[in-house]
Scaffold this motif. Structure first.
Motif: not given
Length: 68
Positions: A14-16, A55-58, A60-64
């Protein structure tokens, strides 16, 4: 895609910005193709937000995957 046995290259995430769900597959040339849905709808008078490229904004459910 499932019936054709295409494997996920990444996701589901899920993207931020946009709050949309997504997953990625590879095209025949090996490039990542992103499929997303449920993009957030915002009222016209909503104040603009700011999202840092991290990574958090790309995802939201895990690593990016950090792409430029």
């Amino acid at each position: 895609m499932s019936k054709a046995r295409h494997e996920l290259a990444w996701g589901i995430g899920r993207h931020g910005p946009g709050n949309d769900t997504f997953f990625m597959v590879r095209d025949p040339d090996g490039n990542l193709a992103e499929i997303s849905c449920d993009l957030e709808k915002c009222p016209e008078n909503r104040e603009a937000g700011r999202w840092c490229h991290e990574p958090r904004t790309l995802n939201l459910w895990g690593s990016a995957i950090m792409r430029s």
